[in-house]
Design a protein around this motif. Structure first.
Motif, PDB file in Angstrom:
ATOM      1  N   ASN A  10       0.405   1.607  22.041  1.00 15.17           N
ATOM      2  CA  ASN A  10       1.935   1.388  21.752  1.00 15.17           C
ATOM      3  C   ASN A  10       2.215   0.707  20.554  1.00 15.17           C
ATOM      4  O   ASN A  10       3.097   0.052  19.844  1.00 15.17           O
ATOM      5  CB  ASN A  10       1.588  -0.313  22.060  1.00 15.17           C
ATOM      6  N   GLU A  11       2.363   1.966  19.783  1.00 14.15           N
ATOM      7  CA  GLU A  11       2.650   1.338  17.890  1.00 14.15           C
ATOM      8  C   GLU A  11       3.844   2.331  18.400  1.00 14.15           C
ATOM      9  O   GLU A  11       4.376   3.114  18.911  1.00 14.15           O
ATOM     10  CB  GLU A  11       2.067   2.928  17.258  1.00 14.15           C
ATOM     11  N   THR A  12       4.692   1.326  17.797  1.00 11.66           N
ATOM     12  CA  THR A  12       6.541   1.749  17.128  1.00 11.66           C
ATOM     13  C   THR A  12       6.736   3.150  16.608  1.00 11.66           C
ATOM     14  O   THR A  12       5.779   3.483  15.613  1.00 11.66           O
ATOM     15  CB  THR A  12       7.511   0.806  16.809  1.00 11.66           C
ATOM     16  N   ALA A  13       7.342   3.865  16.974  1.00 10.09           N
ATOM     17  CA  ALA A  13       7.687   5.445  15.818  1.00 10.09           C
ATOM     18  C   ALA A  13       7.636   4.354  14.814  1.00 10.09           C
ATOM     19  O   ALA A  13       7.369   5.251  13.607  1.00 10.09           O
ATOM     20  CB  ALA A  13       9.168   5.528  16.335  1.00 10.09           C
ATOM     21  N   GLN A  14       8.703   3.798  14.358  1.00  8.86           N
ATOM     22  CA  GLN A  14       9.132   3.109  12.296  1.00  8.86           C
ATOM     23  C   GLN A  14       7.381   2.606  12.358  1.00  8.86           C
ATOM     24  O   GLN A  14       6.637   2.918  10.398  1.00  8.86           O
ATOM     25  CB  GLN A  14      10.036   2.299  12.591  1.00  8.86           C
ATOM     26  N   ASP A  15       6.297   1.781  12.949  1.00  7.82           N
ATOM     27  CA  ASP A  15       5.706   1.548  13.040  1.00  7.82           C
ATOM     28  C   ASP A  15       4.436   2.803  12.872  1.00  7.82           C
ATOM     29  O   ASP A  15       3.267   2.880  11.164  1.00  7.82           O
ATOM     30  CB  ASP A  15       4.615   1.266  13.882  1.00  7.82           C
ATOM     31  N   TYR A  16       4.790   3.867  13.392  1.00  2.00           N
ATOM     32  CA  TYR A  16       3.632   5.153  13.381  1.00  2.00           C
ATOM     33  C   TYR A  16       4.259   5.968  11.839  1.00  2.00           C
ATOM     34  O   TYR A  16       2.710   6.236  11.029  1.00  2.00           O
ATOM     35  CB  TYR A  16       3.594   5.800  14.248  1.00  2.00           C
ATOM     36  N   LYS A  49      13.062   6.343  22.353  1.00  2.00           N
ATOM     37  CA  LYS A  49      11.337   6.038  21.842  1.00  2.00           C
ATOM     38  C   LYS A  49      10.534   6.620  22.270  1.00  2.00           C
ATOM     39  O   LYS A  49       9.453   6.057  22.030  1.00  2.00           O
ATOM     40  CB  LYS A  49      10.942   4.496  22.519  1.00  2.00           C
TER      41      LYS A  49
END
Length: 186
Positions: free
Chosen positions: A38-44, A77
């Motif tokens: 459930n990690e967003t692309a930006q957070d990743y 996403k």
């Protein structure tokens, strides 16, 4: 800043950083790049840039700053990493064909006194690519170690109708934003 270290083995990042006319040395910034659930692309991508800088810091003499960077391709996403094989590349490039996707590049600068990050998000508009073109492109060897299975600075540039964002970030290191971080750390 006394010394700059680049936590990357990427020849593209090294060449881009050299364009800023700063002296630097490469250091090992190897990390586990498995996405969290459930990690967003930006957070990743921000997490990876920071983790690479931290790993590079541990492998440096700690007499300057370490720059870490990561680039990902995102379509609706969905993270598109490096292809596992030809079938994986065909699948990815078929998704991108005739569509717009995002390329996200994060940078992180770590020193004794500072920890600075930035992210650049660019839109890339692809033309239609048929399966034969994708297979022929795969056979060039170029897409085999590239996020999203393509290199905008190489043969795949012919498939890019336009971009909205930073070309250097799409290649792997946003020059303007990197220079700004380096100026802040001086």
């Amino acid at each position: 800043m006394k010394k700059l270290y680049l936590a990357s083995k990427s020849p593209r990042r090294r060449a881009l950083l050299a364009q800023l006319q700063v002296d630097f040395e490469p250091v090992d910034g190897e990390i586990d790049e498995t996405p969290f659930e459930n990690e967003t692309a930006q957070d990743y991508v921000l997490r990876l840039a920071k983790a690479k800088a931290e790993a590079g810091w541990e492998n440096s003499p700690k007499d300057g700053a370490v720059l870490g960077s990561d680039t990902i391709v995102v379509f609706q996403k969905q993270l598109l990493g490096k292809p596992k094989n030809q079938a994986d590349a065909v699948k990815m490039l078929s998704l991108l064909s005739g569509q717009t996707h995002q390329v996200m590049t994060a940078i992180h600068l770590k020193s004794n006194t500072q920890s600075l990050s930035d992210i650049v998000i660019s839109d890339v508009f692809f033309t239609e690519i048929n399966q034969q073109q994708i297979i022929e492109y795969w056979q060039t060897g170029e897409p085999q170690d590239k996020a999203g299975s393509y290199a905008i600075q190489g043969i795949a540039g012919q498939y890019v109708k336009k971009i909205n964002g930073s070309y250097s970030a799409i290649v792997g290191l946003p020059l303007y934003e990197t220079k700004q971080l380096l100026n802040l750390s001086s």
